[in-house]
Design an enzyme around this catalytic site. Structure first.
Site, short mmCIF file in Angstrom:
data_model
loop_
_atom_site.label_atom_id
_atom_site.label_comp_id
_atom_site.label_asym_id
_atom_site.label_seq_id
_atom_site.Cartn_x
_atom_site.Cartn_y
_atom_site.Cartn_z
N LYS A 1 0.92 -1.26 -0.03
CA LYS A 1 0.06 -0.06 0.09
C LYS A 1 0.88 1.19 0.05
CE LYS A 1 -3.87 -2.35 2.32
NZ LYS A 1 -3.38 -3.46 2.55
C1 LIG Z 1 -4.22 -4.83 1.94
C2 LIG Z 1 -3.59 -6.02 1.98
C3 LIG Z 1 -4.09 -7.04 1.17
C4 LIG Z 1 -5.26 -6.83 0.35
O1 LIG Z 1 -5.22 -5.96 -0.71
P1 LIG Z 1 -6.52 -5.64 -1.54
O2 LIG Z 1 -6.24 -4.50 -2.35
O3 LIG Z 1 -7.39 -4.78 -0.13
O4 LIG Z 1 -7.29 -6.71 -2.00
C5 LIG Z 1 -3.48 -8.18 1.21
N1 LIG Z 1 -2.26 -8.38 1.94
C6 LIG Z 1 -1.98 -7.57 2.69
C7 LIG Z 1 -0.69 -7.71 3.28
C8 LIG Z 1 -2.31 -6.10 2.73
O5 LIG Z 1 -2.10 -5.06 3.46
#
Ligand SMILES: *Cc1c(COP(=O)(O)O)cnc(C)c1O
Length: 443
Positions: free
Chosen positions: A107
């Site tokens: 993210k």
């Molecule tokens: C946010 C996250 C996900 C999921 O991603 P999405 O875009 O919400 O599908 C998977 N793994 C980790 C470690 C995350 O932080």
């Protein structure tokens, strides 16, 4: 370029409005009205290009009409100051490691990109009024957003998190920063934090007092930049394997923002044969893929907690994309989707077993999220296909769990350890909106 709402009842928005508002007036998600394909020449040369250059090409296709190209290049280069390697785990299965950013979360890219894009718009508008970002978090989102926005002038971030419900490592990642980041420790659960943020956006007096915006994954500036990852993965794979490989990409999914970005990449011409969306026990999309009916339900808590989502918001974007904005029937849309995407779902016991099995067989340490991706490829890959799964978090972020499951002592990377040395600072608040509002009215 204009952005329309997936609910079809709001006026189109330009990029600036879509980014600042986040959600359209009709509560729908913004979609770009065109997805520009990238050129043959780009795909011919991609294996020789850097991550930053690949990303700049992809970003230009999305945002090039709306942002000065020099500024866009600067923004992309500033965002991507780390590598995103494709690591061979075993024959035919590769890990796309998305955890080398500032908070070791994928993210980070969307958060930093959005911060710099907002800053660009504020400066372009002469920007005298401070913009305030409110974000509710159960862990990962807060740290990525706080670090992405750290030191970006003209923007102040308030991170709301539930007291005692966030892992110590994650808490350090947004409570030790200071500067333009304020952590608010709410005496409640995650849902209370989310409710406070939503109420703040709807409160007229507060919105007259200060300019508020959100930074969750429904924002186009947060989800679209994740497409960079998939072009880069393809490039690195092409450099090792040549052009002929049938590539299958597998994305551990919660809110479906990351895989949605990958699918946008596919629409732009990325040569991927098919995709797998890997779920934990929160299997709403898995069931949709099996049956064609989408039935959201409350999330259940699992080992892979960043994927504990009972009604994934970005799924609306996927439906909108493959129904051609509602032109196709639900049945025809489901048919198109299942030709390209398959699902998988794993219980906590299966996740543990996968982590142990993979470690024993290959030495590779999976985190619980990546484990779902790895296992889905192990289960579904056909002869001749090459699989890439996203390893979405560094295993040290889930150290207690990983250590216990594998019987090892995962090393904590320096970057993570550095956060833990900082001094924790947060503002304690009750879960009442009146208290939260009174606090913000004094800012
Ligand atoms: C946010 C996250 C996900 C999921 O991603 P999405 O875009 O919400 O599908 C998977 N793994 C980790 C470690 C995350 O932080």
């Amino acid at each position: 370029m204009n952005y329309y709402s997936t609910n079809g009842k709001a006026p189109v928005a330009d990029l600036q409005k879509a980014v600042v508002k986040g959600l359209a007036e009709d509560r729908g998600l913004y979609m770009p009205e065109r997805i520009n394909a990238l050129s043959k020449a780009f795909f011919n040369d991609i294996q020789g290009m850097s991550f930053q250059d690949i990303a700049y090409n992809v970003a230009s296709a999305f945002f090039g009409e709306d942002i000065d190209l020099d500024a866009l290049q600067d923004l992309v280069y500033d965002t991507l100051q780390f590598d995103c390697p494709v690591v061979k785990v075993k024959d035919g299965i590769y890990a796309l490691e998305l955890f080398h950013g500032p908070t070791l979360a994928f993210k980070d890219v969307g958060a930093r990109f959005m911060a710099r894009l907002l800053q660009y718009f504020i400066r372009r508008g002469g920007g005298h009024q401070q913009v305030n970002v409110l974000v509710a978090t159960s862990g990962d989102t807060g740290s990525a957003v706080a670090n992405g926005f750290l030191g970006v002038d003209g923007i102040h971030v308030y991170v709301l998190y539930p007291k005692g419900k966030v892992s110590p490592i994650q808490e350090c990642q947004f409570t030790t920063l200071g500067r333009n980041i304020t952590a608010i420790e709410v005496d409640g659960v995650f849902d209370d934090c989310q409710r406070l943020v939503k109420s703040a956006f709807m409160d007229e007096e507060l919105n007259r007092h200060m300019k508020l915006t959100s930074a969750n994954s429904i924002n186009v500036a947060r989800f679209l930049p994740q497409a960079f990852y998939y072009f880069n993965a393809y490039a690195r794979l092409k450099a090792t394997l040549g052009t002929q490989a049938d590539v299958v990409m597998c994305v551990p999914s919660g809110n479906f923002g990351n895989i949605c970005a990958a699918l946008f990449g596919h629409e732009m011409g990325l040569p991927v044969k098919r995709f797998i969306a890997a779920n934990n026990a929160n299997d709403i999309v898995y069931k949709y893929l099996q049956t064609g009916s989408y039935e959201p339900k409350p999330s259940v808590q699992t080992l892979a907690n960043a994927m504990d989502v009972g009604d994934p918001s970005n799924f609306a974007r996927i439906i909108n994309l493959y129904s051609r904005n509602g032109e196709l029937s639900p049945a025809a849309t489901h048919e198109r989707i299942t030709q390209l995407i398959s699902g998988a779902t794993y219980t906590d016991d299966q996740i543990r077993e996968t982590m142990r099995q993979c470690y024993k067989e290959t030495g590779y340490i999976l985190d619980p999220h990546g484990a779902c991706g790895y296992q889905a490829l192990a289960d579904q890959l056909k002869p001749g296909e090459v699989g890439v799964f996203c390893e979405t978090a560094h295993p040290a972020k889930f150290k207690e769990k990983v250590d216990e499951i594998l019987g090892i002592d995962v090393a904590i990377p320096d970057r993570l350890a550095a956060f833990m040395k900082g001094k924790k600072q947060s503002v304690p608040l009750s879960k009442s909106f009146d208290d939260f509002k009174a606090y913000l009215m004094e800012r």
